[in-house]
Design a protein around this motif. Structure first.
Motif, short mmCIF file in Angstrom:
data_model
loop_
_atom_site.label_atom_id
_atom_site.label_comp_id
_atom_site.label_asym_id
_atom_site.label_seq_id
_atom_site.Cartn_x
_atom_site.Cartn_y
_atom_site.Cartn_z
N PRO A 80 -23.27 22.83 13.76
CA PRO A 80 -23.13 24.29 13.74
C PRO A 80 -21.77 24.76 13.22
O PRO A 80 -21.68 25.79 12.55
N LEU A 81 -20.71 23.99 13.52
CA LEU A 81 -19.39 24.37 13.04
C LEU A 81 -19.30 24.22 11.52
O LEU A 81 -18.74 25.07 10.82
N LEU A 141 -10.49 22.87 5.01
CA LEU A 141 -9.92 23.53 6.19
C LEU A 141 -9.39 22.50 7.18
O LEU A 141 -8.30 22.65 7.74
N ILE A 142 -10.18 21.43 7.43
CA ILE A 142 -9.76 20.40 8.38
C ILE A 142 -8.47 19.75 7.92
O ILE A 142 -7.54 19.51 8.70
N LEU A 147 -2.60 14.66 18.16
CA LEU A 147 -3.35 13.50 18.62
C LEU A 147 -2.65 12.88 19.82
O LEU A 147 -1.42 12.90 19.92
N GLY A 148 -3.42 12.25 20.72
CA GLY A 148 -2.84 11.61 21.89
C GLY A 148 -3.79 11.69 23.05
O GLY A 148 -4.79 12.42 23.01
N ARG A 173 -12.20 15.80 14.97
CA ARG A 173 -12.64 16.79 13.98
C ARG A 173 -13.14 18.05 14.68
O ARG A 173 -12.88 19.18 14.23
N VAL A 174 -13.87 17.88 15.82
CA VAL A 174 -14.31 19.05 16.59
C VAL A 174 -13.11 19.85 17.08
O VAL A 174 -13.09 21.08 17.03
N ASN A 175 -12.07 19.15 17.54
CA ASN A 175 -10.87 19.83 18.02
C ASN A 175 -10.19 20.60 16.89
O ASN A 175 -9.73 21.74 17.07
N LEU A 176 -10.12 19.98 15.70
CA LEU A 176 -9.52 20.67 14.55
C LEU A 176 -10.37 21.87 14.13
O LEU A 176 -9.84 22.89 13.70
#
Length: 437
Positions: free
Chosen positions: A240-241, A255-256, A266-267, A298-301
């Motif tokens: 969906p994103l 965009l990513i 990251l961490g 990738r979801v977080n970004l």
């Protein structure tokens, strides 16, 4: 002459009439010719007809206006219900996302624990294999010694059978041979006992190794099911994103990469797993877990990118759409209009920096906000501004109030989105966000 003929024709239906006007001193009359009667009757008829028609038009306008107001009220109620439903769905999706994140963290902890157990089982298996090799070597040595002892016994027996005469004269040599035989017999019995004990020990350890291998296979199968569920969950979250950004003409990969260059967060749980195997190589489970962690990153970004792009409504509460993006009255209308009450709060639709806050011809009181990815939003016709140039704003922060300044025919907000300086339809962003959030 013409009037005379006309009066003659009308005299049958409208004969001459006289209206007498009497006073105290004299009496007068007014003669009404047929033509005058017809003219008066026509005038009265036209006046009455006009009165009836005007009254009917007024009634129809009132009825029509009432119907339009009722229809507008119904549409307003339906739209508000739709907004409430979308808000509830958005909250539900957010709760589901948090629950999925929690489940992922729990599953990741289980995977780490099972990975540790698997490594411990692998170490135990290697130790047992080493012990079995040592025991097998000792067993082979014992069997070899037993065979040598048997050969010596056979040789001595043959020598005793061939040298019976000399044995009688050499009693001391016979005694030595008997002592040697007794010693060899005891050694053989001890070797046989040791062999049997080592064989039982080897059999027990072989069963233990089989049990450990079976447990390892069960752990691998369970890990595979957990990995499959995590991979499916990540795929369902990412699609969906991807669709949301593609719907507004943005390249998700670009965009990513742009977000990744400006963000190094990251961490913790998203740190890649680097667990080498016995041969010094990273095993398949670790590679698979690293792939899932990369997708979660990738979801977080995506979440960061969505916060920086205008995926939100500039107006909340009671409002209505009055004009969309496209050509209007022969000219291009570069935004979407939201009509509401005077002073309705206006909110920033994404994080950004205010580049203009003041009067601009045609726009009236205008706020421009520069966002990442070359996106700019504009909020025009405001009555009051709450931000200044250079101020950094966040999504959902109030930046002004709805008004009627500039080239405007009524209180409303003119909302624009420009990508690289080119106007795009703001509803693409709003609808894409509603489909996801």
């Amino acid at each position: 002459m013409a009037f005379t003929k006309l009066n003659s024709l009308l005299e049958k239906r409208f004969p001459d009439r006289r209206i007498f006007l009497r006073s105290d001193e004299e009496t007068r009359f007014i003669r009404l010719s047929p033509l005058a009667q017809v003219t008066a009757l026509t005038g009265v008829t036209l006046t009455f007809s006009w009165t009836v028609l005007a009254t009917a038009i007024l009634l129809m306008d009132n009825i029509g206006a009432g119907s339009v107001r009722d229809q507008s009220q119904r549409e307003k109620v339906l739209y508000e219900e739709r907004l409430n439903t979308l808000s509830s769905e958005r909250d539900q999706r957010a709760a589901e996302s948090l629950a999925a994140q929690a489940r992922f963290n729990v599953a990741l902890a289980e995977v780490s624990a099972m990975q540790s157990q698997l490594l411990a089982a692998e170490d135990r298996r290697r130790e047992l294999e080493t012990g079995l090799e040592v025991i097998q070597g000792k067993l082979n040595s014992a069997l070899s010694e037993r065979d040598n002892a048997r050969d010596n016994v056979n040789t001595l027996t043959a020598e005793l059978a061939g040298e019976t005469g000399s044995a009688r004269t050499e009693a001391s040599s016979v005694a030595d041979v008997e002592n040697t035989l007794d010693f060899l017999t005891a050694a053989l019995e001890q070797t046989a006992d040791e062999r049997d004990r080592i064989a039982g020990f080897a059999t027990a350890h072989e069963n233990t190794v089989k049990d450990l291998l079976f447990e390892a296979r069960l752990v691998e199968q369970r890990n595979d099911r957990i990995f499959q569920q995590l991979e499916d969950a990540v795929t369902v979250s990412l699609k969906p994103l991807d669709d949301m950004f593609r719907a507004v003409g943005q390249d998700p990969d670009r965009l990513i990469e742009s977000v990744r260059q400006g963000y190094s967060g990251l961490g913790g749980p998203l740190t890649p797993l680097l667990v080498p195997g016995a041969d010094g190589q990273i095993d398949a489970d670790s590679l698979r877990a690293n792939a899932i962690l990369r997708e979660m990153d990738r979801v977080n970004l995506y979440r960061i990118a969505a916060q920086k792009a205008p995926f939100a409504m500039p107006v909340q509460g009671n409002f209505r759409f009055t004009s969309g993006f496209g050509r209007r009255w022969g000219r291009m209308h570069n935004g979407t209009d939201f009509a509401g009450a005077h002073g309705t709060p206006i909110y920033a639709t994404a994080d950004g920096v205010v580049t203009h806050a003041g009067w601009q011809s045609g726009y009236g009181r205008l706020v421009k906000i520069q966002h990442d990815f070359g996106i700019e939003t504009r909020y025009a016709h405001q009555t009051r501004l709450h931000v200044r140039v250079g101020e950094r704003v966040s999504r959902g922060q109030q930046i002004g109030e709805m008004g009627n300044t500039g080239r405007s025919t009524g209180t409303h907000l003119h909302y624009e989105i420009r990508v690289g300086g080119t106007p795009v339809n703001p509803m693409n962003y709003i609808r894409a966000a509603q489909d996801v959030f």
